[in-house]
Design a protein around this motif. Sequence first.
Motif, PDB file in Angstrom:
ATOM      1  N   ALA A  70       0.910  -1.074   0.050  1.00  0.00           N
ATOM      2  CA  ALA A  70       0.002   0.174   0.011  1.00  0.00           C
ATOM      3  C   ALA A  70       0.813   1.050  -0.009  1.00  0.00           C
ATOM      4  O   ALA A  70       1.985   1.357   0.500  1.00  0.00           O
ATOM      5  N   ARG A  71       0.348   2.212  -0.455  1.00  0.00           N
ATOM      6  CA  ARG A  71       0.890   3.629  -0.610  1.00  0.00           C
ATOM      7  C   ARG A  71       0.144   4.764  -0.301  1.00  0.00           C
ATOM      8  O   ARG A  71      -0.948   4.692  -1.382  1.00  0.00           O
ATOM      9  N   GLN A  72      -0.157   5.472   0.463  1.00  0.00           N
ATOM     10  CA  GLN A  72      -0.951   6.516   0.418  1.00  0.00           C
ATOM     11  C   GLN A  72      -0.275   7.869   0.225  1.00  0.00           C
ATOM     12  O   GLN A  72       1.085   8.149   0.482  1.00  0.00           O
ATOM     13  N   TYR A  73      -1.021   8.776  -0.438  1.00  0.00           N
ATOM     14  CA  TYR A  73      -0.457  10.040  -0.785  1.00  0.00           C
ATOM     15  C   TYR A  73      -1.389  11.060  -0.121  1.00  0.00           C
ATOM     16  O   TYR A  73      -2.536  11.230  -0.242  1.00  0.00           O
ATOM     17  N   ASN A  74      -0.970  12.440   0.123  1.00  0.00           N
ATOM     18  CA  ASN A  74      -1.497  13.804   0.369  1.00  0.00           C
ATOM     19  C   ASN A  74      -1.045  14.817  -0.397  1.00  0.00           C
ATOM     20  O   ASN A  74       0.221  14.873  -0.190  1.00  0.00           O
ATOM     21  N   TRP A  75      -1.876  15.641  -0.889  1.00  0.00           N
ATOM     22  CA  TRP A  75      -1.675  16.944  -1.407  1.00  0.00           C
ATOM     23  C   TRP A  75      -2.382  18.035  -1.177  1.00  0.00           C
ATOM     24  O   TRP A  75      -3.462  17.755  -0.387  1.00  0.00           O
ATOM     25  N   GLU A  76      -1.892  19.160  -1.035  1.00  0.00           N
ATOM     26  CA  GLU A  76      -2.898  20.423  -0.650  1.00  0.00           C
ATOM     27  C   GLU A  76      -2.619  21.634  -1.839  1.00  0.00           C
ATOM     28  O   GLU A  76      -1.526  21.596  -2.448  1.00  0.00           O
ATOM     29  N   SER A  77      -3.557  22.460  -1.828  1.00  0.00           N
ATOM     30  CA  SER A  77      -3.422  23.725  -2.829  1.00  0.00           C
ATOM     31  C   SER A  77      -4.326  24.727  -2.456  1.00  0.00           C
ATOM     32  O   SER A  77      -4.774  24.890  -1.315  1.00  0.00           O
ATOM     33  N   GLU A  78      -4.405  25.753  -3.263  1.00  0.00           N
ATOM     34  CA  GLU A  78      -4.970  26.942  -2.846  1.00  0.00           C
ATOM     35  C   GLU A  78      -6.549  26.686  -2.758  1.00  0.00           C
ATOM     36  O   GLU A  78      -6.865  27.270  -1.512  1.00  0.00           O
ATOM     37  N   ARG A  79      -7.090  25.863  -3.250  1.00  0.00           N
ATOM     38  CA  ARG A  79      -8.505  25.329  -3.114  1.00  0.00           C
ATOM     39  C   ARG A  79      -8.832  24.303  -2.510  1.00  0.00           C
ATOM     40  O   ARG A  79     -10.001  24.060  -2.229  1.00  0.00           O
ATOM     41  N   PHE A  80      -7.843  23.281  -2.267  1.00  0.00           N
ATOM     42  CA  PHE A  80      -8.121  22.080  -1.984  1.00  0.00           C
ATOM     43  C   PHE A  80      -7.192  21.735  -0.365  1.00  0.00           C
ATOM     44  O   PHE A  80      -6.148  22.148  -0.582  1.00  0.00           O
ATOM     45  N   ARG A  81      -8.140  21.656   0.374  1.00  0.00           N
ATOM     46  CA  ARG A  81      -7.320  21.245   1.883  1.00  0.00           C
ATOM     47  C   ARG A  81      -6.619  19.985   1.888  1.00  0.00           C
ATOM     48  O   ARG A  81      -5.649  19.667   2.549  1.00  0.00           O
ATOM     49  N   LYS A  82      -7.115  19.059   0.977  1.00  0.00           N
ATOM     50  CA  LYS A  82      -6.441  17.693   0.812  1.00  0.00           C
ATOM     51  C   LYS A  82      -6.913  17.254  -0.415  1.00  0.00           C
ATOM     52  O   LYS A  82      -7.973  17.009  -0.815  1.00  0.00           O
ATOM     53  N   VAL A  83      -5.989  16.806  -1.065  1.00  0.00           N
ATOM     54  CA  VAL A  83      -6.079  15.558  -2.371  1.00  0.00           C
ATOM     55  C   VAL A  83      -5.427  14.531  -2.000  1.00  0.00           C
ATOM     56  O   VAL A  83      -4.220  14.278  -1.737  1.00  0.00           O
ATOM     57  N   PHE A  84      -6.407  13.381  -1.607  1.00  0.00           N
ATOM     58  CA  PHE A  84      -6.087  12.071  -1.072  1.00  0.00           C
ATOM     59  C   PHE A  84      -5.646  10.986  -2.506  1.00  0.00           C
ATOM     60  O   PHE A  84      -6.790  10.942  -3.056  1.00  0.00           O
ATOM     61  N   GLY A  85      -4.624  10.582  -2.330  1.00  0.00           N
ATOM     62  CA  GLY A  85      -4.350   9.425  -3.407  1.00  0.00           C
ATOM     63  C   GLY A  85      -4.069   8.108  -2.727  1.00  0.00           C
ATOM     64  O   GLY A  85      -3.227   8.191  -1.761  1.00  0.00           O
ATOM     65  N   MET A  86      -4.546   6.853  -3.180  1.00  0.00           N
ATOM     66  CA  MET A  86      -4.088   5.875  -2.371  1.00  0.00           C
ATOM     67  C   MET A  86      -3.911   4.846  -3.665  1.00  0.00           C
ATOM     68  O   MET A  86      -4.854   4.605  -4.504  1.00  0.00           O
ATOM     69  N   ARG A  87      -2.899   3.889  -3.549  1.00  0.00           N
ATOM     70  CA  ARG A  87      -2.605   2.795  -4.402  1.00  0.00           C
ATOM     71  C   ARG A  87      -2.457   1.390  -3.291  1.00  0.00           C
ATOM     72  O   ARG A  87      -1.681   1.779  -2.357  1.00  0.00           O
ATOM     73  N   PHE A  88      -3.065   0.416  -3.686  1.00  0.00           N
ATOM     74  CA  PHE A  88      -2.834  -0.780  -2.972  1.00  0.00           C
ATOM     75  C   PHE A  88      -2.906  -2.002  -3.700  1.00  0.00           C
ATOM     76  O   PHE A  88      -3.811  -2.030  -4.696  1.00  0.00           O
ATOM     77  N   SER A  89      -2.339  -3.098  -3.492  1.00  0.00           N
ATOM     78  CA  SER A  89      -2.534  -4.455  -4.207  1.00  0.00           C
ATOM     79  C   SER A  89      -2.221  -5.424  -3.232  1.00  0.00           C
ATOM     80  O   SER A  89      -1.544  -5.453  -2.137  1.00  0.00           O
ATOM     81  N   VAL A  90      -3.324  -6.410  -3.552  1.00  0.00           N
ATOM     82  CA  VAL A  90      -3.034  -7.614  -2.860  1.00  0.00           C
ATOM     83  C   VAL A  90      -2.822  -9.046  -3.484  1.00  0.00           C
ATOM     84  O   VAL A  90      -3.000  -9.063  -4.697  1.00  0.00           O
ATOM     85  N   LYS A  91      -2.129  -9.757  -3.058  1.00  0.00           N
ATOM     86  CA  LYS A  91      -1.460 -10.890  -3.835  1.00  0.00           C
ATOM     87  C   LYS A  91      -2.625 -11.853  -3.964  1.00  0.00           C
ATOM     88  O   LYS A  91      -2.981 -12.432  -5.120  1.00  0.00           O
ATOM     89  N   LEU A  92      -3.296 -12.468  -3.072  1.00  0.00           N
ATOM     90  CA  LEU A  92      -4.382 -13.311  -2.979  1.00  0.00           C
ATOM     91  C   LEU A  92      -5.622 -13.142  -2.109  1.00  0.00           C
ATOM     92  O   LEU A  92      -5.443 -12.641  -0.959  1.00  0.00           O
ATOM     93  N   PRO A  93      -6.865 -12.837  -2.504  1.00  0.00           N
ATOM     94  CA  PRO A  93      -7.020 -12.682  -4.207  1.00  0.00           C
ATOM     95  C   PRO A  93      -6.448 -11.545  -5.045  1.00  0.00           C
ATOM     96  O   PRO A  93      -6.328 -10.438  -4.186  1.00  0.00           O
ATOM     97  N   PRO A  94      -6.062 -11.664  -6.304  1.00  0.00           N
ATOM     98  CA  PRO A  94      -5.282 -10.235  -6.771  1.00  0.00           C
ATOM     99  C   PRO A  94      -6.198  -9.333  -6.787  1.00  0.00           C
ATOM    100  O   PRO A  94      -7.300  -9.346  -7.468  1.00  0.00           O
TER     101      PRO A  94
END
Length: 228
Positions: free
Chosen positions: A41-65
Motif C-alpha cells: 500500500a501507498r498513501q499520498y496527500n497533497w494540498e493547494s490553494e482551493r483544496f485542503r487535501k487531495v488524497f491518493g491511494m494505491r494498494f495491491s493484494v496478492k491473493l485474491p489478486p
Amino acid sequence: MNQDERLNEIIRRTALHESLAEITIPTELAEPSSFLKVLKARQYNWESERFRKVFGMRFSVKLPPIQQLNCIFYPRPDYSMPVFIFFCMLTKRKLIAHLNVNCPFDDVNYKRRWVDPLADILQRFTPFDSDDRYPEWMKKYRNESTIYGLFSRDRLDDISECCFAYLDYYLEQVKAEQPESDPDRLAQIAAFQDRWVDDIRTQDKAQGMMAKMIGAKTARRIFYEVTT
C-alpha cells in the motif's frame, strides 16, 4: 494504463490547474506493513490553494489478486465546490468503480454548473449499468452523473476516460471558483463536509478490509489522518 499510471495521470491533470504541495505522511501510514506481506500500500496527500487535501491511494493484494486506486478531492471549507471521488478496484475478471461529485447544495443553478455537464459527458459512453445495490450511506450523495457498481474488466478504459473527462471539467470550474462569503452557505458547506468525512471514517467498508491486513489501529489512523 495500469493503476499507478492512472493515479499519476489524475495528479498530472490536477497539477495543470492547481499548484499541488505534497503533505508529509508518517511512514507507518504512508506505507503500512501488512501481515505476511499480503498487502502493498501507498498513501499520498497533497494540498493547494482551493483544496485542503487531495488524497491518493494505491494498494495491491496478492491473493485474491486486487489492484485498487482511490482519489478524493476535499475543497477548503470556504469553497463551495463538490467533493470529487474516484474509486477503482480491479480483480482478476471484474471492476468495481465509484465516480462522483458529492455536492453540498442541490439547487438548480448549482446542479446546472457542477452536475449537468458531467451527466452530458456520461451520455457519450455505453451505459454503466450494474445490479449492485447502492450502499445506503451513499444514497444522499447520488446524482445524475454518478457511476457505481460491479462491471466487466472490459469497461476499464471507458471508466478511465469518463473519470478524466469529469476531472477536466471539474478542474476548469475549480480554477474559476472564488471563496464564499455568505454565512449561511459557509455553514451549509461546513455541515456537508463534516458529514462526508464522518461517513468515510465510519461507513466505508474498506477500513474493515484493511484492518484485517494491517491491523485495526493502523487502518483507523489512515482513515482519520490520511484519507480524510
